[in-house]
Write a protein that holds these residues in place. Structure first.
Motif, short mmCIF file in Angstrom:
data_model
loop_
_atom_site.label_atom_id
_atom_site.label_comp_id
_atom_site.label_asym_id
_atom_site.label_seq_id
_atom_site.Cartn_x
_atom_site.Cartn_y
_atom_site.Cartn_z
N LEU A 39 0.69 -1.21 0.05
CA LEU A 39 0.07 0.17 -0.11
C LEU A 39 0.74 1.29 0.03
N MET A 40 1.94 1.05 0.82
CA MET A 40 2.87 2.64 0.90
C MET A 40 3.92 2.60 -0.22
N SER A 41 3.94 1.46 -0.97
CA SER A 41 4.89 1.48 -1.84
C SER A 41 4.59 1.77 -3.12
N ILE A 42 3.37 0.93 -3.87
CA ILE A 42 3.05 0.98 -5.09
C ILE A 42 1.64 1.70 -5.37
N THR A 43 1.53 2.48 -4.56
CA THR A 43 0.14 3.25 -4.86
C THR A 43 0.65 4.71 -4.69
N PRO A 44 -0.44 5.80 -4.90
CA PRO A 44 0.00 7.21 -4.97
C PRO A 44 0.31 7.69 -3.52
N PHE A 45 -0.05 6.66 -2.32
CA PHE A 45 0.08 6.97 -0.96
C PHE A 45 1.79 7.42 -0.87
N LEU A 46 2.52 7.04 -1.58
CA LEU A 46 4.00 7.17 -1.31
C LEU A 46 4.12 8.68 -1.64
N ARG A 47 3.75 9.20 -2.68
CA ARG A 47 3.88 10.51 -3.24
C ARG A 47 3.25 11.51 -2.27
N ILE A 48 1.94 11.12 -1.94
CA ILE A 48 1.10 12.18 -1.14
C ILE A 48 1.57 12.19 0.19
N THR A 49 1.99 11.08 0.73
CA THR A 49 2.72 11.42 2.17
C THR A 49 4.06 12.50 2.33
N ILE A 50 4.75 12.09 1.27
CA ILE A 50 6.12 12.96 1.35
C ILE A 50 5.70 14.20 1.05
N VAL A 51 4.95 14.45 0.14
CA VAL A 51 4.69 16.09 -0.15
C VAL A 51 4.06 16.58 0.94
N LEU A 52 3.19 15.87 1.56
CA LEU A 52 2.34 16.63 2.84
C LEU A 52 3.34 16.82 4.11
N HIS A 53 4.43 15.89 3.87
CA HIS A 53 5.48 15.95 4.99
C HIS A 53 6.37 17.30 4.69
N PHE A 54 6.67 17.52 3.61
CA PHE A 54 7.51 18.58 3.00
C PHE A 54 6.81 19.97 3.43
N LEU A 55 5.49 19.69 2.93
CA LEU A 55 4.44 20.94 3.25
C LEU A 55 4.57 21.23 4.86
N ARG A 56 4.50 20.57 5.63
CA ARG A 56 4.44 20.75 7.02
C ARG A 56 5.90 21.28 7.62
N GLN A 57 6.94 20.68 7.09
CA GLN A 57 8.14 21.09 7.35
C GLN A 57 8.38 22.62 6.65
N ALA A 58 7.58 22.94 5.50
CA ALA A 58 7.91 24.46 4.98
C ALA A 58 7.06 25.42 6.10
N LEU A 59 6.05 24.94 6.42
CA LEU A 59 5.25 25.95 7.18
C LEU A 59 5.99 26.13 8.50
N VAL A 69 -3.23 12.56 11.40
CA VAL A 69 -4.10 13.24 10.43
C VAL A 69 -3.45 13.08 8.84
N LEU A 70 -2.30 13.28 8.69
CA LEU A 70 -1.49 13.30 7.39
C LEU A 70 -1.64 12.06 6.77
N ILE A 71 -1.54 10.93 7.48
CA ILE A 71 -1.34 9.48 6.99
C ILE A 71 -2.99 9.23 6.63
N GLY A 72 -4.04 9.67 7.50
CA GLY A 72 -5.31 9.50 7.01
C GLY A 72 -5.79 10.15 6.13
N LEU A 73 -5.15 11.48 5.77
CA LEU A 73 -5.61 12.15 4.48
C LEU A 73 -5.13 11.35 3.48
N SER A 74 -3.72 11.04 3.42
CA SER A 74 -3.38 10.35 2.33
C SER A 74 -3.77 8.87 1.90
#
Length: 227
Positions: A39-59, A69-74
């Motif tokens: 689920l984490m590797s060969i689905t869009p879950f991989l891209r979504i979680t990393i992007v949301l993590h970067f967004l939180r760090q940028a903020l 919350v981020l994992i649930g949204l992803s």
């Protein structure tokens, strides 16, 4: 990956003989342990979680939103994106095997086609070539002929590159705010107050004004639907 469970539950065979029930349970439990990694590797879950993590760090909001919350949204976004693929696997593979219209081997072959078609849409040719060289496999005649053992790691590598590119772009506007605030505070002698504390409200205000969550999630979903 519903068809993986159907393969175990339908009574896999070896040399034409059905496996015993304990062996089927072992296979099913093994598939269950592999499911989170799949689920984490060969689905869009991989891209979504990393992007949301970067967004939180940028903020610079530390642990807000929380990891849960981020994992649930992803996860929910991944379900939306993968639902057509899962439905196609169910209709073309699982249902015919349950009805006895095709063998388990044929069902596995048919079930992998929708997933392969999804992965091929996002994989980079450079990454495919890398794993073809590592596996010493011949170059396929078309992308649809790629072996899953080559396609899956190539997809993961391609998604890591794409998500880091998106994360770098997300950082830029917030980095500019940090630099401007740091320059202003130093120029007026406010060295006692951390610049990050002053820039945080401005970054949050910018994110709210541009409706950041809608923009980020909408752009992510569109990029994954139409690469």
């Amino acid at each position: 990956m519903p068809f993986l469970f159907a393969a175990a539950a339908a009574g896999p065979s070896m040399n034409g003989k059905l496996l015993s029930e304990p062996m089927q349970i072992i296979i099913l439990l093994t598939l269950l342990t592999l499911l989170p990694a799949i689920l984490m590797s060969i689905t869009p879950f991989l891209r979504i979680t990393i992007v949301l993590h970067f967004l939180r760090q940028a903020l610079g909001t530390q642990s807000t939103p929380s990891n849960q919350v981020l994992i649930g949204l992803s996860l929910f976004l991944t379900v939306v994106l993968m639902q057509p693929v899962a439905s196609e696997i169910y209709d073309k593979a699982w249902t015919p095997v349950e009805k006895g219209q095709m063998t388990m081997e044929q069902g596995m072959t048919e079930g992998s086609k929708p997933l392969r078609a999804f992965l091929v849409r996002f994989v980079r040719e450079k990454d495919v070539k890398l794993f073809l060289d590592i596996a010493h496999a011949p170059t396929p005649r078309s992308p649809n002929d790629l072996d899953m053992k080559v396609l899956m790691p190539a997809y993961i590598l391609s998604e890591l590159k794409a998500s880091f590119q998106i994360g770098a772009v997300l950082y830029l506007p917030f980095l500019i705010i940090d630099v401007v605030v740091a320059s202003v505070t130093l120029s007026i002698g406010m060295v006692q107050l951390p610049p990050a504390m002053i820039s945080a409200p401005f970054k949050l205000l910018l994110f709210v004004l541009i409706d950041g969550w809608n923009l980020i999630v909408g752009s992510l979903m569109k990029s994954l639907v139409s690469p």
